[in-house]
Design a protein around this motif. Sequence first.
Motif, PDB file in Angstrom:
ATOM      1  N   SER A  63       0.830  -1.196   0.000  1.00 52.70           N
ATOM      2  CA  SER A  63       0.000   0.000   0.000  1.00 52.70           C
ATOM      3  C   SER A  63       0.868   1.250   0.000  1.00 52.70           C
ATOM      4  O   SER A  63       2.027   1.212   0.400  1.00 52.70           O
ATOM      5  N   VAL A  64       0.292   2.342  -0.429  1.00 54.30           N
ATOM      6  CA  VAL A  64       0.962   3.643  -0.321  1.00 54.30           C
ATOM      7  C   VAL A  64       0.042   4.644   0.369  1.00 54.30           C
ATOM      8  O   VAL A  64       0.292   5.836   0.338  1.00 54.30           O
ATOM      9  N   SER A  65      -1.024   4.134   0.986  1.00 61.16           N
ATOM     10  CA  SER A  65      -1.986   5.016   1.647  1.00 61.16           C
ATOM     11  C   SER A  65      -2.069   4.680   3.129  1.00 61.16           C
ATOM     12  O   SER A  65      -1.271   3.901   3.653  1.00 61.16           O
ATOM     13  N   GLN A  66      -3.064   5.236   3.799  1.00 58.80           N
ATOM     14  CA  GLN A  66      -3.263   4.985   5.223  1.00 58.80           C
ATOM     15  C   GLN A  66      -3.982   3.663   5.471  1.00 58.80           C
ATOM     16  O   GLN A  66      -4.136   3.253   6.610  1.00 58.80           O
ATOM     17  N   ILE A  67      -4.408   2.988   4.420  1.00 55.44           N
ATOM     18  CA  ILE A  67      -4.986   1.656   4.543  1.00 55.44           C
ATOM     19  C   ILE A  67      -3.851   0.671   4.270  1.00 55.44           C
ATOM     20  O   ILE A  67      -3.367   0.557   3.152  1.00 55.44           O
ATOM     21  N   VAL A  68      -3.410   0.001   5.332  1.00 53.80           N
ATOM     22  CA  VAL A  68      -2.201  -0.824   5.266  1.00 53.80           C
ATOM     23  C   VAL A  68      -2.580  -2.305   5.375  1.00 53.80           C
ATOM     24  O   VAL A  68      -3.009  -2.753   6.436  1.00 53.80           O
ATOM     25  N   PRO A  69      -2.423  -3.051   4.286  1.00 55.31           N
ATOM     26  CA  PRO A  69      -2.724  -4.476   4.360  1.00 55.31           C
ATOM     27  C   PRO A  69      -1.528  -5.272   4.885  1.00 55.31           C
ATOM     28  O   PRO A  69      -0.375  -4.915   4.655  1.00 55.31           O
ATOM     29  N   MET A  70      -1.844  -6.339   5.603  1.00 58.25           N
ATOM     30  CA  MET A  70      -0.830  -7.283   6.053  1.00 58.25           C
ATOM     31  C   MET A  70      -1.260  -8.640   5.502  1.00 58.25           C
ATOM     32  O   MET A  70      -2.147  -9.288   6.046  1.00 58.25           O
ATOM     33  N   VAL A  71      -0.667  -9.038   4.395  1.00 61.32           N
ATOM     34  CA  VAL A  71      -1.073 -10.269   3.725  1.00 61.32           C
ATOM     35  C   VAL A  71      -0.574 -11.462   4.544  1.00 61.32           C
ATOM     36  O   VAL A  71       0.627 -11.622   4.759  1.00 61.32           O
ATOM     37  N   ALA A  72      -1.532 -12.278   4.983  1.00 57.21           N
ATOM     38  CA  ALA A  72      -1.222 -13.422   5.840  1.00 57.21           C
ATOM     39  C   ALA A  72      -1.192 -14.730   5.070  1.00 57.21           C
ATOM     40  O   ALA A  72      -0.644 -15.715   5.555  1.00 57.21           O
ATOM     41  N   GLY A  73      -1.823 -14.758   3.898  1.00 59.02           N
ATOM     42  CA  GLY A  73      -1.843 -15.987   3.095  1.00 59.02           C
ATOM     43  C   GLY A  73      -3.200 -16.652   3.130  1.00 59.02           C
ATOM     44  O   GLY A  73      -4.175 -16.117   2.628  1.00 59.02           O
ATOM     45  N   GLU A  74      -3.285 -17.805   3.762  1.00 56.62           N
ATOM     46  CA  GLU A  74      -4.525 -18.575   3.806  1.00 56.62           C
ATOM     47  C   GLU A  74      -5.526 -17.952   4.771  1.00 56.62           C
ATOM     48  O   GLU A  74      -5.152 -17.289   5.745  1.00 56.62           O
ATOM     49  N   SER A  75      -6.801 -18.203   4.511  1.00 53.20           N
ATOM     50  CA  SER A  75      -7.887 -17.648   5.335  1.00 53.20           C
ATOM     51  C   SER A  75      -7.727 -18.000   6.803  1.00 53.20           C
ATOM     52  O   SER A  75      -7.884 -17.143   7.678  1.00 53.20           O
ATOM     53  N   VAL A  76      -7.413 -19.261   7.079  1.00 58.53           N
ATOM     54  CA  VAL A  76      -7.302 -19.697   8.469  1.00 58.53           C
ATOM     55  C   VAL A  76      -6.206 -18.925   9.198  1.00 58.53           C
ATOM     56  O   VAL A  76      -6.354 -18.573  10.378  1.00 58.53           O
ATOM     57  N   THR A  77      -5.130 -18.625   8.509  1.00 61.65           N
ATOM     58  CA  THR A  77      -4.037 -17.849   9.110  1.00 61.65           C
ATOM     59  C   THR A  77      -4.486 -16.426   9.419  1.00 61.65           C
ATOM     60  O   THR A  77      -4.226 -15.901  10.511  1.00 61.65           O
ATOM     61  N   ALA A  78      -5.178 -15.803   8.481  1.00 60.85           N
ATOM     62  CA  ALA A  78      -5.672 -14.436   8.696  1.00 60.85           C
ATOM     63  C   ALA A  78      -6.650 -14.395   9.865  1.00 60.85           C
ATOM     64  O   ALA A  78      -6.634 -13.459  10.673  1.00 60.85           O
ATOM     65  N   ILE A  79      -7.508 -15.392   9.966  1.00 62.97           N
ATOM     66  CA  ILE A  79      -8.472 -15.448  11.071  1.00 62.97           C
ATOM     67  C   ILE A  79      -7.741 -15.584  12.403  1.00 62.97           C
ATOM     68  O   ILE A  79      -8.074 -14.897  13.376  1.00 62.97           O
ATOM     69  N   GLN A  80      -6.741 -16.451  12.465  1.00 66.75           N
ATOM     70  CA  GLN A  80      -5.972 -16.643  13.702  1.00 66.75           C
ATOM     71  C   GLN A  80      -5.263 -15.354  14.117  1.00 66.75           C
ATOM     72  O   GLN A  80      -5.274 -14.975  15.292  1.00 66.75           O
ATOM     73  N   ILE A  81      -4.638 -14.688  13.158  1.00 71.06           N
ATOM     74  CA  ILE A  81      -3.934 -13.437  13.455  1.00 71.06           C
ATOM     75  C   ILE A  81      -4.922 -12.387  13.941  1.00 71.06           C
ATOM     76  O   ILE A  81      -4.669 -11.684  14.922  1.00 71.06           O
ATOM     77  N   ALA A  82      -6.062 -12.274  13.267  1.00 71.92           N
ATOM     78  CA  ALA A  82      -7.075 -11.291  13.661  1.00 71.92           C
ATOM     79  C   ALA A  82      -7.551 -11.545  15.086  1.00 71.92           C
ATOM     80  O   ALA A  82      -7.678 -10.608  15.888  1.00 71.92           O
ATOM     81  N   LYS A  83      -7.820 -12.805  15.426  1.00 72.28           N
ATOM     82  CA  LYS A  83      -8.277 -13.135  16.786  1.00 72.28           C
ATOM     83  C   LYS A  83      -7.231 -12.759  17.824  1.00 72.28           C
ATOM     84  O   LYS A  83      -7.550 -12.221  18.880  1.00 72.28           O
ATOM     85  N   GLU A  84      -5.970 -13.040  17.520  1.00 68.92           N
ATOM     86  CA  GLU A  84      -4.895 -12.705  18.457  1.00 68.92           C
ATOM     87  C   GLU A  84      -4.775 -11.186  18.636  1.00 68.92           C
ATOM     88  O   GLU A  84      -4.630 -10.697  19.760  1.00 68.92           O
ATOM     89  N   LEU A  85      -4.843 -10.457  17.549  1.00 67.37           N
ATOM     90  CA  LEU A  85      -4.775  -8.991  17.644  1.00 67.37           C
ATOM     91  C   LEU A  85      -5.969  -8.443  18.419  1.00 67.37           C
ATOM     92  O   LEU A  85      -5.830  -7.506  19.212  1.00 67.37           O
ATOM     93  N   GLN A  86      -7.148  -9.018  18.197  1.00 62.85           N
ATOM     94  CA  GLN A  86      -8.345  -8.592  18.931  1.00 62.85           C
ATOM     95  C   GLN A  86      -8.191  -8.856  20.420  1.00 62.85           C
ATOM     96  O   GLN A  86      -8.569  -8.011  21.247  1.00 62.85           O
ATOM     97  N   ARG A  87      -7.638 -10.023  20.778  1.00 64.33           N
ATOM     98  CA  ARG A  87      -7.411 -10.334  22.200  1.00 64.33           C
ATOM     99  C   ARG A  87      -6.482  -9.311  22.854  1.00 64.33           C
ATOM    100  O   ARG A  87      -6.562  -9.061  24.048  1.00 64.33           O
ATOM    101  N   LYS A  88      -5.602  -8.734  22.040  1.00 60.92           N
ATOM    102  CA  LYS A  88      -4.639  -7.768  22.574  1.00 60.92           C
ATOM    103  C   LYS A  88      -5.105  -6.327  22.410  1.00 60.92           C
ATOM    104  O   LYS A  88      -4.346  -5.390  22.604  1.00 60.92           O
ATOM    105  N   GLY A  89      -6.394  -6.152  22.033  1.00 61.30           N
ATOM    106  CA  GLY A  89      -6.987  -4.820  22.040  1.00 61.30           C
ATOM    107  C   GLY A  89      -7.023  -4.078  20.721  1.00 61.30           C
ATOM    108  O   GLY A  89      -7.377  -2.906  20.687  1.00 61.30           O
TER     109      GLY A  89
END
Length: 131
Positions: A63-89
Amino acid sequence: CHGNVLFSHHRKAGKPLVTPVTLQWTSFVLRHLAEYQEKREHLAAISKCLRVALREKGYSSTSVSQIVPMVAGESVTAIQIAKELQRKGFYALPVRPPTVPEGTSRIRFSLTADVTDEEVEKLISTVNDNR
């Protein structure tokens, strides 16, 4: 050509081309231009900082804007990362197919000028390496 039609319409209808609301809004924007420039510069800086840090941790972030993607790969990986980030606020939602192509699921961070440097640093330190 179109301007003349618009002007003619307003003149015939007895409507002013510049309304009090337009004048007030323009005045507001002009009074705050310097402040907005500082906010834009801050937003650009924290966005770049996050992009660079994510790349250093092994994630694709194109990205070159304020919307910053973090490509995780597979759906299950993105879901796991999202849950962990949510647990940490952090408000982090996975973006998965069909919104993005298979194998490119991601977390999309939407930064604003109100996000502090400290908050970005906390996010960066929370994201695990992907190497």
